[in-house]
Design a protein around this motif. Sequence first.
Motif, PDB file in Angstrom:
ATOM      1  N   GLU A   1      24.198  23.092  15.597  1.00  0.00           N
ATOM      2  CA  GLU A   1      24.520  24.507  15.381  1.00  0.00           C
ATOM      3  C   GLU A   1      26.035  24.733  15.395  1.00  0.00           C
ATOM      4  O   GLU A   1      26.565  25.476  14.564  1.00  0.00           O
ATOM      5  CB  GLU A   1      23.863  25.394  16.449  1.00  0.00           C
ATOM      6  CG  GLU A   1      22.354  25.376  16.424  1.00  0.00           C
ATOM      7  CD  GLU A   1      21.718  24.290  17.282  1.00  0.00           C
ATOM      8  OE1 GLU A   1      20.511  24.358  17.481  1.00  0.00           O
ATOM      9  OE2 GLU A   1      22.424  23.375  17.749  1.00  0.00           O
TER      10      GLU A   1
ATOM     11  N   ARG B   1      21.153  28.550  13.792  1.00  0.00           N
ATOM     12  CA  ARG B   1      19.994  28.068  14.546  1.00  0.00           C
ATOM     13  C   ARG B   1      19.418  26.850  13.827  1.00  0.00           C
ATOM     14  O   ARG B   1      19.398  26.786  12.593  1.00  0.00           O
ATOM     15  CB  ARG B   1      18.944  29.146  14.726  1.00  0.00           C
ATOM     16  CG  ARG B   1      18.296  29.637  13.477  1.00  0.00           C
ATOM     17  CD  ARG B   1      17.258  30.738  13.748  1.00  0.00           C
ATOM     18  NE  ARG B   1      16.829  31.340  12.512  1.00  0.00           N
ATOM     19  CZ  ARG B   1      15.895  30.841  11.703  1.00  0.00           C
ATOM     20  NH1 ARG B   1      15.298  29.725  12.020  1.00  0.00           N
ATOM     21  NH2 ARG B   1      15.562  31.454  10.588  1.00  0.00           N
TER      22      ARG B   1
ATOM     23  N   VAL C   1      20.208  23.367   9.575  1.00  0.00           N
ATOM     24  CA  VAL C   1      20.651  24.505  10.374  1.00  0.00           C
ATOM     25  C   VAL C   1      20.767  25.708   9.446  1.00  0.00           C
ATOM     26  O   VAL C   1      21.296  25.596   8.338  1.00  0.00           O
ATOM     27  CB  VAL C   1      22.010  24.227  11.053  1.00  0.00           C
ATOM     28  CG1 VAL C   1      22.536  25.455  11.769  1.00  0.00           C
ATOM     29  CG2 VAL C   1      21.891  23.057  12.018  1.00  0.00           C
TER      30      VAL C   1
END
Length: 142
Positions: A46, A95, A102
């Motif tokens: 992330e 996230r 991601v």
Amino acid sequence: MLLLLTGCTGLPRDSEVEPRLTVDNADQRPAIVVEPEPPGVDAGPEEIAAGFIRAHNGVPEGFATARQYLAGTALDGWSPDQGILLLSSSNLSARRIAGGRVVVTAVAEAQVDPEGHVTQLPTEERRTLQLGVSQVAGAPGG
């Protein structure tokens, strides 16, 4: 001679001269320099994805910091000159999802086309981008 005179008939005859600032009076304030953060040694997927997006602030240095987030074919195939979205980094979120990917989401405020023209978006738009993230041998943290 007739063509020359015909070309001048379209000029307005009743407009007034309007003063403008001369180049000598240009704003002399120093430019703001943004130095984006390079990838962290222990950064997770992330942080890497969000850091890559934030590193696009380094335009004057040719995206050198953003390039530090890329490797292999991603580095070879990446071209920042295709167009840029100007994002509000205060709303940036990342996230992790399945498959080593991601999802990065942020609010877009304007866009820059490949010729460098900036266009303000009529309304702020929430944009989402999926990035593939993987550990590279020899990279920090791996």
